[in-house]
Design a protein around this motif. Structure first.
Motif, PDB file in Angstrom:
ATOM      1  N   CYS A   1       1.304  -0.962  -0.085  1.00 62.62           N
ATOM      2  CA  CYS A   1      -0.003   0.244  -0.395  1.00 62.62           C
ATOM      3  C   CYS A   1       0.782   1.493  -0.070  1.00 62.62           C
ATOM      4  O   CYS A   1       2.208   1.279   0.076  1.00 62.62           O
ATOM      5  CB  CYS A   1      -0.933  -0.145   1.371  1.00 62.62           C
ATOM      6  SG  CYS A   1      -2.378  -1.375   1.009  1.00 62.62           S
TER       7      CYS A   1
ATOM      8  N   CYS B   1      -1.249   1.584   6.350  1.00 66.00           N
ATOM      9  CA  CYS B   1      -2.381   1.574   5.616  1.00 66.00           C
ATOM     10  C   CYS B   1      -3.279   0.659   6.776  1.00 66.00           C
ATOM     11  O   CYS B   1      -2.686  -0.551   6.893  1.00 66.00           O
ATOM     12  CB  CYS B   1      -2.354   0.587   4.491  1.00 66.00           C
ATOM     13  SG  CYS B   1      -3.976   0.868   3.134  1.00 66.00           S
TER      14      CYS B   1
ATOM     15  N   HIS C   1      -6.386  -0.421   5.736  1.00 62.75           N
ATOM     16  CA  HIS C   1      -6.905  -0.645   4.492  1.00 62.75           C
ATOM     17  C   HIS C   1      -8.216  -1.002   4.222  1.00 62.75           C
ATOM     18  O   HIS C   1      -9.226  -1.550   4.107  1.00 62.75           O
ATOM     19  CB  HIS C   1      -6.656  -2.368   3.789  1.00 62.75           C
ATOM     20  CG  HIS C   1      -4.939  -2.875   5.053  1.00 62.75           C
ATOM     21  ND1 HIS C   1      -4.242  -2.113   3.777  1.00 62.75           N
ATOM     22  CD2 HIS C   1      -4.884  -4.174   5.484  1.00 62.75           C
ATOM     23  CE1 HIS C   1      -3.582  -2.693   3.906  1.00 62.75           C
ATOM     24  NE2 HIS C   1      -3.636  -3.833   5.017  1.00 62.75           N
TER      25      HIS C   1
ATOM     26  N   CYS D   1      -4.496   1.877  -1.882  1.00 61.36           N
ATOM     27  CA  CYS D   1      -4.885   0.725  -0.906  1.00 61.36           C
ATOM     28  C   CYS D   1      -4.074  -0.157  -2.238  1.00 61.36           C
ATOM     29  O   CYS D   1      -5.745  -0.899  -2.525  1.00 61.36           O
ATOM     30  CB  CYS D   1      -6.184   0.659   0.173  1.00 61.36           C
ATOM     31  SG  CYS D   1      -5.455  -1.059   0.909  1.00 61.36           S
ATOM     32  N   ASN D   2      -3.859  -1.535  -1.531  1.00 61.48           N
ATOM     33  CA  ASN D   2      -3.145  -2.808  -2.645  1.00 61.48           C
ATOM     34  C   ASN D   2      -3.864  -3.450  -1.304  1.00 61.48           C
ATOM     35  O   ASN D   2      -4.474  -3.872  -3.107  1.00 61.48           O
ATOM     36  CB  ASN D   2      -1.648  -3.092  -2.234  1.00 61.48           C
ATOM     37  CG  ASN D   2      -1.438  -4.369  -3.441  1.00 61.48           C
ATOM     38  OD1 ASN D   2      -0.480  -4.729  -2.574  1.00 61.48           O
ATOM     39  ND2 ASN D   2      -1.760  -4.209  -4.140  1.00 61.48           N
ATOM     40  N   VAL D   3      -4.414  -3.530  -0.951  1.00 63.82           N
ATOM     41  CA  VAL D   3      -5.383  -4.815  -0.216  1.00 63.82           C
ATOM     42  C   VAL D   3      -6.877  -4.752  -0.711  1.00 63.82           C
ATOM     43  O   VAL D   3      -7.927  -5.627  -1.165  1.00 63.82           O
ATOM     44  CB  VAL D   3      -5.317  -4.516   1.037  1.00 63.82           C
ATOM     45  CG1 VAL D   3      -6.804  -5.936   1.742  1.00 63.82           C
ATOM     46  CG2 VAL D   3      -4.162  -5.372   1.417  1.00 63.82           C
TER      47      VAL D   3
END
Ligand code: ZN
Length: 274
Positions: free
Chosen positions: A235, A240, A242, A248-250
């Motif tokens: 992220c 983060c 999330h 946000c990568n999640v």
């Protein structure tokens, strides 16, 4: 000599040393140190005077029920009556990971599920296995037994999920677990009786009152870190959560269906309750 506490009734502890059981009292020093020996503890005993002299370091412990050194918790998860609850399942998984106990999912009542539900369960099983959680169904008794050999195990699940049936199938015990936890839920019993039974080299703890698990005393960050599929995320913000954060990568992975949406939604619910 060293042994394992397998039962506690009013401050008398049954300590198993090889094949022999010693009924021991704790030494006074434990009370002074405010330490209570727990079922599951590895202890050093004075076998002549029947005293517990020392408690070896615990790898984990639970307060309700009082038990330590648990290797695995079987989360018995009913598909129908009661209906499948992924929120409850994810709460239990999170609770166990926070307590350093490995969760295992055991789906039950497959015979009551229609084809659509069975397909869903199949997808869920693949997902949970991918994030490192073993999944069985309650018809795979031999596989479950093989997997648990030599381990200390507790069984959790909603009332009606078939907990006592599973325990009784694993061994030929006559434990009425669901009835006990039902009584506990109504506050009629205050018993803390926990006992470990050895069945085919599996140490199964009968644990009344283990169906309602509350995640208390943990921070949002700890809960986030108990989600294995979040751990390798990349992220924008280092810490983060999330949740509301940008880039946000999640959340990207949820959108791309790499992370199960129900897992993510339940995570947001769990942290919002903290
Ligand atoms: Zn994030």
């Amino acid at each position: 000599m060293q042994g394992k506490i397998i039962k506690n009734i009013s401050n008398t502890y049954s300590v198993l040393v090889e094949d022999k059981i010693y009924e021991c009292k704790p030494r006074g020093k434990f009370r002074n140190l405010n330490i209570t020996p727990l079922v599951g503890d590895e202890v050093i005993i004075d076998e002549v005077n029947k005293y517990i002299l020392d408690i070896l370091p615990r790898k984990n412990e639970l307060n309700r029920p009082y038990i330590s050194n648990v290797d695995y918790a079987l989360i018995l998860t009913s598909l129908k009556t009661p209906d499948l609850s992924l929120l409850l399942l994810d709460k239990q998984i999170t609770f166990l990971i926070l307590h350093k106990i490995k969760p295992i999912i055991v789906f039950s009542k497959l015979d009551l599920a229609d084809e659509e539900l069975l397909n869903t369960v199949n997808e869920l099983s693949n997902y949970y296995e991918r994030i490192g959680i073993k999944v069985f169904n309650n018809n795979e008794l031999e596989r479950i037994k093989e997997f648990l050999k030599g381990k200390e195990v507790v069984i959790t699940g909603q009332t009606g999920a078939g907990k006592s049936t599973l325990i009784n199938k694993l061994g030929d015990l006559n434990i009425k677990t669901d009835e006990i936890s039902y009584a506990l839920g109504r506050g009629k019993h205050t018993t803390r009786h926990v006992e470990i039974y050895n069945i085919d080299d599996i140490n199964i703890a009968d644990t009344p009152g283990f169906s309602a698990l509350d995640i208390v005393g943990y921070s949002k960050e700890e809960i986030r870190d108990a989600y294995p599929e979040f751990n390798d995320s990349n992220c924008k913000f280092k810490d983060c959560m999330h949740n509301k954060e940008r880039e946000c990568n999640v959340k990207d992975k949820v959108e791309k269906k790499l992370i199960l949406k129900s897992r993510y939604d339940n995570y947001i619910r769990i942290i919002s309750e903290v």
